[in-house]
Design a protein around this motif. Structure first.
Motif, mmCIF file in Angstrom:
data_model
loop_
_atom_site.group_PDB
_atom_site.id
_atom_site.type_symbol
_atom_site.label_atom_id
_atom_site.label_comp_id
_atom_site.label_asym_id
_atom_site.label_seq_id
_atom_site.Cartn_x
_atom_site.Cartn_y
_atom_site.Cartn_z
ATOM 1 N N LEU A 50 -11.488 -3.922 3.120
ATOM 2 C CA LEU A 50 -10.524 -4.038 4.205
ATOM 3 C C LEU A 50 -11.080 -3.405 5.469
ATOM 4 C CD1 LEU A 50 -7.243 -3.053 2.342
ATOM 5 C CD2 LEU A 50 -7.742 -5.289 3.353
ATOM 6 N N PHE A 51 -10.731 -4.013 6.597
ATOM 7 C CA PHE A 51 -11.052 -3.424 7.889
ATOM 8 C C PHE A 51 -9.948 -2.437 8.233
ATOM 9 C CE2 PHE A 51 -10.658 -3.222 12.496
ATOM 10 C CZ PHE A 51 -11.957 -2.848 12.838
ATOM 11 N N VAL A 52 -10.354 -1.239 8.651
ATOM 12 C CA VAL A 52 -9.404 -0.189 9.010
ATOM 13 C C VAL A 52 -9.609 0.159 10.483
ATOM 14 C CG1 VAL A 52 -8.633 2.158 8.521
ATOM 15 C CG2 VAL A 52 -9.550 0.734 6.673
ATOM 16 N N GLY A 98 -13.252 0.219 14.541
ATOM 17 C CA GLY A 98 -12.845 0.611 13.197
ATOM 18 C C GLY A 98 -13.974 0.466 12.207
ATOM 19 N N VAL A 99 -13.612 0.512 10.931
ATOM 20 C CA VAL A 99 -14.604 0.441 9.864
ATOM 21 C C VAL A 99 -14.167 -0.539 8.785
ATOM 22 C CG1 VAL A 99 -15.493 2.777 10.218
ATOM 23 C CG2 VAL A 99 -13.585 2.431 8.658
ATOM 24 N N GLY A 100 -15.148 -1.139 8.144
ATOM 25 C CA GLY A 100 -14.909 -1.965 6.968
ATOM 26 C C GLY A 100 -15.125 -1.101 5.746
ATOM 27 N N VAL A 101 -14.100 -1.015 4.916
ATOM 28 C CA VAL A 101 -14.173 -0.183 3.721
ATOM 29 C C VAL A 101 -14.395 -1.088 2.513
ATOM 30 C CG1 VAL A 101 -12.941 1.466 2.263
ATOM 31 C CG2 VAL A 101 -12.665 1.543 4.757
ATOM 32 N N LYS A 102 -15.516 -0.877 1.851
ATOM 33 C CA LYS A 102 -15.882 -1.656 0.660
ATOM 34 C C LYS A 102 -15.188 -1.064 -0.554
ATOM 35 C CE LYS A 102 -19.709 -1.881 -2.117
ATOM 36 N NZ LYS A 102 -20.897 -1.366 -2.515
ATOM 37 N N PHE A 103 -14.548 -1.927 -1.335
ATOM 38 C CA PHE A 103 -13.873 -1.479 -2.549
ATOM 39 C C PHE A 103 -14.897 -1.136 -3.623
ATOM 40 C CE2 PHE A 103 -9.914 -4.383 -1.761
ATOM 41 C CZ PHE A 103 -9.538 -3.591 -0.690
ATOM 42 N N PRO A 104 -14.567 -0.173 -4.488
ATOM 43 C CA PRO A 104 -15.452 0.114 -5.622
ATOM 44 C C PRO A 104 -15.348 -1.008 -6.651
ATOM 45 C CG PRO A 104 -13.458 1.417 -5.795
ATOM 46 C CD PRO A 104 -13.387 0.688 -4.475
ATOM 47 N N GLY A 105 -16.293 -1.075 -7.545
ATOM 48 C CA GLY A 105 -16.329 -2.141 -8.545
ATOM 49 C C GLY A 105 -15.571 -1.831 -9.819
ATOM 50 N N ASP A 106 -14.595 -0.923 -9.759
ATOM 51 C CA ASP A 106 -13.858 -0.576 -10.976
ATOM 52 C C ASP A 106 -12.732 -1.573 -11.269
ATOM 53 O OD1 ASP A 106 -11.780 0.114 -9.237
ATOM 54 O OD2 ASP A 106 -12.081 2.254 -9.458
#
Length: 133
Positions: A50-52, A98-106
């Protein structure tokens, strides 16, 4: 870095590492509308993201803890992500800082990504501009 002594190289690399023992930032993201979620979702990241929008400056790889609320869903979803995209202040095209936050692979976050993609439905493949790509 080859002109720098090995000890100094190690210190420089350690200083450049994100986190450095500091606690990750925590942000709440509340999406009330599907359109806002579409504009922020980053399907180009393998595990989603998601972009924050934020005026704070971050470094790539820095940890961010998100508390996410999706449209028409009162539940809050925690996501421990990492900065993988940065849009600086005064970016071209009038893009929001802003920043793009990469989700973890869990598995837990994979289910959140699937929920987001279910909400977005066919809009996910739209050519409508987003806040990132």
């Amino acid at each position: 870095m080859s002109d720098i002594p090995a000890k100094s190289q190690a210190a420089a690399l350690a200083a450049a590492q994100p986190g450095g023992g500091a606690r990750p930032s925590m942000m709440q993201l509340v999406f009330k509308e599907k359109g806002a979620l579409y504009a922020a979702y980053i399907p180009a990241f393998a595990d989603g993201g998601l972009f924050v929008p934020t005026p704070r400056e971050y470094k790539l790889g820095e940890d961010i803890y998100l508390i996410l609320t999706l449209p028409d869903d009162p539940q809050r979803y925690p996501i421990a992500g990492k900065v993988a995209w940065i849009t600086p202040a005064n970016a071209s095209g009038g893009r929001t800082q802003g920043v793009g936050v990469k989700f973890p692979g869990d598995e837990k976050t994979r289910l959140i990504r699937l929920k987001i993609e279910e909400i977005l439905g066919t809009a996910i493949s739209s050519t409508k501009p987003t806040q990132t790509l």
